[in-house]
Design an enzyme around this catalytic site. Structure first.
Site, mmCIF file in Angstrom:
data_model
loop_
_atom_site.group_PDB
_atom_site.id
_atom_site.type_symbol
_atom_site.label_atom_id
_atom_site.label_comp_id
_atom_site.label_asym_id
_atom_site.label_seq_id
_atom_site.Cartn_x
_atom_site.Cartn_y
_atom_site.Cartn_z
ATOM 1 N N GLU A 170 0.856 -1.191 0.000
ATOM 2 C CA GLU A 170 0.000 0.000 0.000
ATOM 3 C C GLU A 170 0.893 1.243 0.000
ATOM 4 O O GLU A 170 2.038 1.200 0.464
ATOM 5 C CB GLU A 170 -0.898 -0.094 1.254
ATOM 6 C CG GLU A 170 -1.911 0.968 1.517
ATOM 7 C CD GLU A 170 -2.883 1.328 0.408
ATOM 8 O OE1 GLU A 170 -2.416 1.663 -0.694
ATOM 9 O OE2 GLU A 170 -4.099 1.369 0.681
ATOM 10 N N ASP B 92 -3.589 5.536 6.415
ATOM 11 C CA ASP B 92 -4.068 6.803 6.969
ATOM 12 C C ASP B 92 -5.121 6.503 8.036
ATOM 13 O O ASP B 92 -4.770 6.115 9.154
ATOM 14 C CB ASP B 92 -4.616 7.640 5.808
ATOM 15 C CG ASP B 92 -5.017 9.052 6.193
ATOM 16 O OD1 ASP B 92 -4.370 9.621 7.082
ATOM 17 O OD2 ASP B 92 -5.960 9.599 5.595
ATOM 18 N N LYS C 192 0.622 7.192 8.634
ATOM 19 C CA LYS C 192 0.200 8.406 9.357
ATOM 20 C C LYS C 192 -0.586 7.959 10.581
ATOM 21 O O LYS C 192 -1.819 8.008 10.586
ATOM 22 C CB LYS C 192 -0.751 9.227 8.472
ATOM 23 C CG LYS C 192 -0.117 10.240 7.573
ATOM 24 C CD LYS C 192 -1.213 11.204 7.090
ATOM 25 C CE LYS C 192 -1.257 11.325 5.606
ATOM 26 N NZ LYS C 192 -2.358 12.173 5.106
ATOM 27 N N PHE D 206 -0.934 16.299 4.102
ATOM 28 C CA PHE D 206 -1.302 15.630 2.858
ATOM 29 C C PHE D 206 -0.114 15.634 1.909
ATOM 30 O O PHE D 206 0.408 16.677 1.550
ATOM 31 C CB PHE D 206 -2.526 16.282 2.208
ATOM 32 C CG PHE D 206 -3.177 15.367 1.209
ATOM 33 C CD1 PHE D 206 -4.060 14.386 1.619
ATOM 34 C CD2 PHE D 206 -2.846 15.461 -0.138
ATOM 35 C CE1 PHE D 206 -4.618 13.502 0.697
ATOM 36 C CE2 PHE D 206 -3.408 14.580 -1.061
ATOM 37 C CZ PHE D 206 -4.294 13.606 -0.634
ATOM 38 N N VAL D 207 0.320 14.435 1.531
ATOM 39 C CA VAL D 207 1.543 14.309 0.723
ATOM 40 C C VAL D 207 1.236 13.761 -0.668
ATOM 41 O O VAL D 207 0.264 13.030 -0.862
ATOM 42 C CB VAL D 207 2.576 13.398 1.429
ATOM 43 C CG1 VAL D 207 3.054 14.037 2.722
ATOM 44 C CG2 VAL D 207 2.010 12.007 1.703
ATOM 45 N N ASP E 152 -1.311 10.721 -5.101
ATOM 46 C CA ASP E 152 -1.951 11.796 -5.857
ATOM 47 C C ASP E 152 -2.750 12.744 -4.979
ATOM 48 O O ASP E 152 -3.074 12.442 -3.825
ATOM 49 C CB ASP E 152 -2.956 11.185 -6.846
ATOM 50 C CG ASP E 152 -4.218 10.664 -6.137
ATOM 51 O OD1 ASP E 152 -4.081 9.855 -5.209
ATOM 52 O OD2 ASP E 152 -5.328 11.105 -6.496
ATOM 53 N N ARG F 249 1.296 12.218 -9.274
ATOM 54 C CA ARG F 249 1.813 10.863 -9.038
ATOM 55 C C ARG F 249 3.226 10.690 -9.581
ATOM 56 O O ARG F 249 3.989 9.863 -9.093
ATOM 57 C CB ARG F 249 0.902 9.815 -9.701
ATOM 58 C CG ARG F 249 -0.494 9.704 -9.102
ATOM 59 C CD ARG F 249 -1.177 8.431 -9.616
ATOM 60 N NE ARG F 249 -2.609 8.409 -9.377
ATOM 61 C CZ ARG F 249 -3.196 8.023 -8.244
ATOM 62 N NH1 ARG F 249 -2.466 7.634 -7.229
ATOM 63 N NH2 ARG F 249 -4.510 8.031 -8.119
HETATM 64 P P1 IMP Z 1 -7.188 5.110 4.585
HETATM 65 O O1 IMP Z 1 -8.243 4.175 4.098
HETATM 66 O O2 IMP Z 1 -7.747 6.334 5.241
HETATM 67 O O3 IMP Z 1 -6.108 4.450 5.400
HETATM 68 O O4 IMP Z 1 -6.531 5.739 3.297
HETATM 69 C C1 IMP Z 1 -5.681 5.068 2.471
HETATM 70 C C2 IMP Z 1 -5.686 5.728 1.110
HETATM 71 O O5 IMP Z 1 -5.967 7.133 1.213
HETATM 72 C C3 IMP Z 1 -4.324 5.650 0.490
HETATM 73 O O6 IMP Z 1 -4.180 4.469 -0.258
HETATM 74 C C4 IMP Z 1 -4.290 6.891 -0.381
HETATM 75 O O7 IMP Z 1 -4.849 6.621 -1.651
HETATM 76 C C5 IMP Z 1 -5.158 7.889 0.333
HETATM 77 N N1 IMP Z 1 -4.361 8.862 1.130
HETATM 78 C C6 IMP Z 1 -4.337 8.994 2.469
HETATM 79 N N2 IMP Z 1 -3.502 9.980 2.859
HETATM 80 C C7 IMP Z 1 -2.978 10.475 1.712
HETATM 81 C C8 IMP Z 1 -2.024 11.522 1.442
HETATM 82 O O8 IMP Z 1 -1.458 12.199 2.318
HETATM 83 N N3 IMP Z 1 -1.747 11.741 0.121
HETATM 84 C C9 IMP Z 1 -2.304 11.023 -0.890
HETATM 85 N N4 IMP Z 1 -3.188 10.045 -0.681
HETATM 86 C C10 IMP Z 1 -3.532 9.775 0.608
HETATM 87 MG MG MG Z 2 -5.405 8.319 -3.693
#
Ligand code: IMP
Ligand code: MG
Length: 179
Positions: free
Chosen positions: A98, A102, A130, A151-152, A158, A164
């Site tokens: 992955e 987040d 994170k 946010f990165v 992206d 990307r």
């Molecule tokens: P989660 O389901 O909240 O853990 O999010 C995972 C997905 O959110 C990642 O695979 C990314 O596509 C997107 N994401 C979360 N934080 C960032 C960020 O800082 N930059 C870009 N995409 C992010």
């Molecule tokens: Mg994304």
């Protein structure tokens, strides 16, 4: 540096060095085994390409795609499989790749779905973590870098499908997403 990037967090060289370390660690941990490496598209495509070339074991690669943020910067909590893996994983040593962990929603849901297919083992390798934003009880077995709540973009990640292709990982200027 791109005009929409506030600060570079990890240079191309830092990313390469860390990915090589992760590959070496995975190579040691799975010694004597074959690994089914599965990347979660799209954000992990660059990491996947570099990581798999740093693993010195017999591997297979597969890809799946789940619903993402769209053009927002926080998870909706709803996860939908857009494209499933092409091959069965029953009895396989599954390594999920992955880009970033987040809230944990995506991997929390996916781990359940994939565990039901009875792989021999499941581990998660995420380039970025994170932990401050976590709302689900999920952790990765391999983490490239732990980062603060920003946010990165870049190296596959992206914002609204852009950035990307940046070769580094940088913090996006909040003005770009109206923050
Ligand atoms: P989660 O389901 O909240 O853990 O999010 C995972 C997905 O959110 C990642 O695979 C990314 O596509 C997107 N994401 C979360 N934080 C960032 C960020 O800082 N930059 C870009 N995409 C992010
Ligand atoms: Mg994304």
């Amino acid at each position: 540096m791109h005009q929409d990037v506030e600060k570079i967090l990890f240079s191309q060289e830092q990313l390469q060095a860390r990915v090589r370390e992760l590959g070496a660690q995975i190579t040691r941990d799975y010694a004597g085994k074959e690994v089914a490496v599965a990347a979660i598209l799209r954000g992990s495509y660059v990491f996947m390409a570099d990581l798999t070339r740093a693993i010195e074991l017999p591997i297979t690669v597969d890809f799946m795609s789940v619903s993402s943020y769209g053009s927002g910067t926080s998870s909706s909590g709803q996860v939908e499989i857009k494209k499933d893996l092409s091959d069965p994983i029953e009895g396989k040593e599954l390594l999920i790749v992955e880009d970033i962990l987040d809230s944990g929603n995506t991997l929390y849901y996916l781990s359940d779905v994939l565990r039901a297919r009875k792989p021999a083992s499941i581990r998660i390798c995420t380039l970025l973590d994170k932990p401050d934003r976590r709302t689900r009880p999920i952790r990765a077995d391999y983490v490239g870098f732990t980062i603060p709540d920003a946010f990165v973009v870049g190296y596959g990640l992206d914002y609204d499908e852009k950035y990307r292709n940046l070769p580094y990982i940088g913090i996006l200027k909040p003005s770009v997403y109206g923050g």
